[in-house]
Scaffold this motif. Sequence first.
Motif, PDB file in Angstrom:
ATOM      1  N   THR A 127       0.845  -1.193   0.000  1.00 33.25           N
ATOM      2  CA  THR A 127       0.000   0.000   0.000  1.00 33.25           C
ATOM      3  C   THR A 127       0.878   1.240   0.000  1.00 33.25           C
ATOM      4  O   THR A 127       1.782   1.359   0.835  1.00 33.25           O
ATOM      5  CB  THR A 127      -0.911   0.018   1.240  1.00 33.25           C
ATOM      6  N   PRO A 128       0.651   2.181  -0.936  1.00 31.38           N
ATOM      7  CA  PRO A 128       1.469   3.402  -0.982  1.00 31.38           C
ATOM      8  C   PRO A 128       1.367   4.195   0.317  1.00 31.38           C
ATOM      9  O   PRO A 128       0.289   4.301   0.912  1.00 31.38           O
ATOM     10  CB  PRO A 128       0.868   4.197  -2.149  1.00 31.38           C
ATOM     11  N   ILE A 129       2.485   4.732   0.753  1.00 31.52           N
ATOM     12  CA  ILE A 129       2.499   5.557   1.960  1.00 31.52           C
ATOM     13  C   ILE A 129       1.841   6.901   1.697  1.00 31.52           C
ATOM     14  O   ILE A 129       1.081   7.419   2.520  1.00 31.52           O
ATOM     15  CB  ILE A 129       3.948   5.750   2.451  1.00 31.52           C
ATOM     16  N   LYS A 130       2.106   7.475   0.520  1.00 29.02           N
ATOM     17  CA  LYS A 130       1.545   8.779   0.185  1.00 29.02           C
ATOM     18  C   LYS A 130       0.081   8.640  -0.229  1.00 29.02           C
ATOM     19  O   LYS A 130      -0.255   7.863  -1.117  1.00 29.02           O
ATOM     20  CB  LYS A 130       2.334   9.425  -0.955  1.00 29.02           C
ATOM     21  N   SER A 131      -0.785   9.435   0.423  1.00 26.04           N
ATOM     22  CA  SER A 131      -2.213   9.394   0.097  1.00 26.04           C
ATOM     23  C   SER A 131      -2.498   9.951  -1.296  1.00 26.04           C
ATOM     24  O   SER A 131      -3.551   9.695  -1.873  1.00 26.04           O
ATOM     25  CB  SER A 131      -3.006  10.188   1.135  1.00 26.04           C
ATOM     26  N   SER A 132      -1.540  10.693  -1.846  1.00 24.82           N
ATOM     27  CA  SER A 132      -1.721  11.298  -3.164  1.00 24.82           C
ATOM     28  C   SER A 132      -1.438  10.325  -4.311  1.00 24.82           C
ATOM     29  O   SER A 132      -1.660  10.650  -5.479  1.00 24.82           O
ATOM     30  CB  SER A 132      -0.818  12.527  -3.314  1.00 24.82           C
ATOM     31  N   SER A 133      -0.948   9.131  -3.975  1.00 20.45           N
ATOM     32  CA  SER A 133      -0.617   8.147  -5.005  1.00 20.45           C
ATOM     33  C   SER A 133      -1.858   7.742  -5.792  1.00 20.45           C
ATOM     34  O   SER A 133      -2.957   7.631  -5.244  1.00 20.45           O
ATOM     35  CB  SER A 133       0.006   6.902  -4.375  1.00 20.45           C
ATOM     36  N   GLU A 134      -1.681   7.519  -7.097  1.00 18.67           N
ATOM     37  CA  GLU A 134      -2.776   7.057  -7.948  1.00 18.67           C
ATOM     38  C   GLU A 134      -3.045   5.567  -7.748  1.00 18.67           C
ATOM     39  O   GLU A 134      -4.056   5.040  -8.196  1.00 18.67           O
ATOM     40  CB  GLU A 134      -2.454   7.327  -9.418  1.00 18.67           C
ATOM     41  N   ILE A 135      -2.109   4.886  -7.072  1.00 20.73           N
ATOM     42  CA  ILE A 135      -2.245   3.452  -6.817  1.00 20.73           C
ATOM     43  C   ILE A 135      -3.001   3.216  -5.509  1.00 20.73           C
ATOM     44  O   ILE A 135      -2.669   3.798  -4.475  1.00 20.73           O
ATOM     45  CB  ILE A 135      -0.864   2.778  -6.727  1.00 20.73           C
ATOM     46  N   LYS A 136      -4.019   2.369  -5.556  1.00 22.58           N
ATOM     47  CA  LYS A 136      -4.755   2.005  -4.344  1.00 22.58           C
ATOM     48  C   LYS A 136      -3.966   0.954  -3.566  1.00 22.58           C
ATOM     49  O   LYS A 136      -3.723   1.089  -2.377  1.00 22.58           O
ATOM     50  CB  LYS A 136      -6.140   1.477  -4.711  1.00 22.58           C
ATOM     51  N   TYR A 137      -3.565  -0.098  -4.271  1.00 25.37           N
ATOM     52  CA  TYR A 137      -2.699  -1.112  -3.670  1.00 25.37           C
ATOM     53  C   TYR A 137      -2.122  -1.994  -4.770  1.00 25.37           C
ATOM     54  O   TYR A 137      -2.582  -1.980  -5.914  1.00 25.37           O
ATOM     55  CB  TYR A 137      -3.434  -1.968  -2.632  1.00 25.37           C
ATOM     56  N   VAL A 138      -1.105  -2.776  -4.405  1.00 33.64           N
ATOM     57  CA  VAL A 138      -0.458  -3.713  -5.315  1.00 33.64           C
ATOM     58  C   VAL A 138      -0.411  -5.082  -4.641  1.00 33.64           C
ATOM     59  O   VAL A 138      -0.097  -5.180  -3.453  1.00 33.64           O
ATOM     60  CB  VAL A 138       0.986  -3.268  -5.661  1.00 33.64           C
ATOM     61  N   LEU A 139      -0.751  -6.121  -5.393  1.00 36.92           N
ATOM     62  CA  LEU A 139      -0.592  -7.490  -4.911  1.00 36.92           C
ATOM     63  C   LEU A 139       0.545  -8.136  -5.689  1.00 36.92           C
ATOM     64  O   LEU A 139       0.500  -8.228  -6.921  1.00 36.92           O
ATOM     65  CB  LEU A 139      -1.882  -8.288  -5.106  1.00 36.92           C
ATOM     66  N   LEU A 140       1.567  -8.568  -4.965  1.00 38.88           N
ATOM     67  CA  LEU A 140       2.735  -9.182  -5.587  1.00 38.88           C
ATOM     68  C   LEU A 140       2.697 -10.678  -5.303  1.00 38.88           C
ATOM     69  O   LEU A 140       2.755 -11.106  -4.150  1.00 38.88           O
ATOM     70  CB  LEU A 140       4.013  -8.563  -5.015  1.00 38.88           C
ATOM     71  N   GLY A 141       2.557 -11.487  -6.364  1.00 40.41           N
ATOM     72  CA  GLY A 141       2.483 -12.937  -6.212  1.00 40.41           C
ATOM     73  C   GLY A 141       3.852 -13.579  -6.334  1.00 40.41           C
ATOM     74  O   GLY A 141       4.542 -13.385  -7.332  1.00 40.41           O
ATOM     75  N   ILE A 142       4.234 -14.361  -5.338  1.00 37.86           N
ATOM     76  CA  ILE A 142       5.560 -14.977  -5.287  1.00 37.86           C
ATOM     77  C   ILE A 142       5.431 -16.491  -5.244  1.00 37.86           C
ATOM     78  O   ILE A 142       4.708 -17.045  -4.404  1.00 37.86           O
ATOM     79  CB  ILE A 142       6.332 -14.488  -4.045  1.00 37.86           C
ATOM     80  N   ASP A 143       6.121 -17.173  -6.162  1.00 37.89           N
ATOM     81  CA  ASP A 143       6.133 -18.627  -6.194  1.00 37.89           C
ATOM     82  C   ASP A 143       6.856 -19.124  -4.939  1.00 37.89           C
ATOM     83  O   ASP A 143       8.028 -18.823  -4.731  1.00 37.89           O
ATOM     84  CB  ASP A 143       6.851 -19.118  -7.453  1.00 37.89           C
ATOM     85  N   ASN A 144       6.149 -19.885  -4.105  1.00 42.37           N
ATOM     86  CA  ASN A 144       6.719 -20.325  -2.834  1.00 42.37           C
ATOM     87  C   ASN A 144       7.948 -21.199  -2.997  1.00 42.37           C
ATOM     88  O   ASN A 144       8.833 -21.214  -2.143  1.00 42.37           O
ATOM     89  CB  ASN A 144       5.661 -21.088  -2.019  1.00 42.37           C
ATOM     90  N   GLU A 145       8.010 -21.952  -4.086  1.00 45.92           N
ATOM     91  CA  GLU A 145       9.127 -22.886  -4.281  1.00 45.92           C
ATOM     92  C   GLU A 145      10.359 -22.193  -4.843  1.00 45.92           C
ATOM     93  O   GLU A 145      11.464 -22.352  -4.312  1.00 45.92           O
ATOM     94  CB  GLU A 145       8.706 -24.027  -5.210  1.00 45.92           C
ATOM     95  N   THR A 146      10.193 -21.423  -5.907  1.00 50.69           N
ATOM     96  CA  THR A 146      11.351 -20.810  -6.575  1.00 50.69           C
ATOM     97  C   THR A 146      11.745 -19.463  -5.991  1.00 50.69           C
ATOM     98  O   THR A 146      12.857 -18.995  -6.199  1.00 50.69           O
ATOM     99  CB  THR A 146      11.055 -20.611  -8.068  1.00 50.69           C
ATOM    100  N   LYS A 147      10.802 -18.835  -5.288  1.00 51.50           N
ATOM    101  CA  LYS A 147      10.990 -17.471  -4.767  1.00 51.50           C
ATOM    102  C   LYS A 147      11.187 -16.465  -5.906  1.00 51.50           C
ATOM    103  O   LYS A 147      11.860 -15.458  -5.759  1.00 51.50           O
ATOM    104  CB  LYS A 147      12.170 -17.413  -3.782  1.00 51.50           C
TER     105      LYS A 147
END
Length: 214
Positions: A145-165
Amino acid sequence: MKKIILILTVLLSTTALFAQNDAKAKGLLTEVSNKAKSYKNISIDFKYVLENLKENINQETRGDVVMEGNKYKLNILGITRIFDGKKLYTISPEDEEITISTEDSSDENTITPSKMLSFYEKGFTYKMDIIQNIKGRKVQYVKLTPIKSSSEIKYVLLGIDNETKHIYNLIEVGKNGTKTTLTVNSFKTNEALSKSLFTFDSSKYTDYYINKLD
């Protein structure tokens, strides 16, 4: 183009505000980042989808990028961008035009694939999210979640493969309702690259218009 490169930056690019972050999420992101930085080079083929239901927008494209240190070669939407460590060459065959500029990688606002491994180190708080089984693999999501409230981004979901990282995908949700998803189809490392891969050869573009910005 700029939007796609921004998403790539978020995909692959930890200093302050750790107290506000989930310790497990911080540890996982650091592990992913350190592993990626240990490779001599990285080659990625990806799918990029842009959606906005309110605006009836649904666009899909594919691309690829090769990175070695701060150098990179990106192909997307028929355009090639080559950064040799000093100059950025943007090649547009459709327009028969080449734009040459100086890229300031120290500028936090400069959008480059070479920052993809550490983008979250500044400007975001993060916490562990859901785990999903996708095509036989377990993908752990981290919500940023962006720290700045002025960011155009609401949130980002980053998907990470548990096995390969390795990064599996990235989902960015904007405050305007736009959802952008970048999925890694192929992630290759330490390949034998041509010595001229990140070198611009002007002899191949004698009929092109050269636009030097600086």
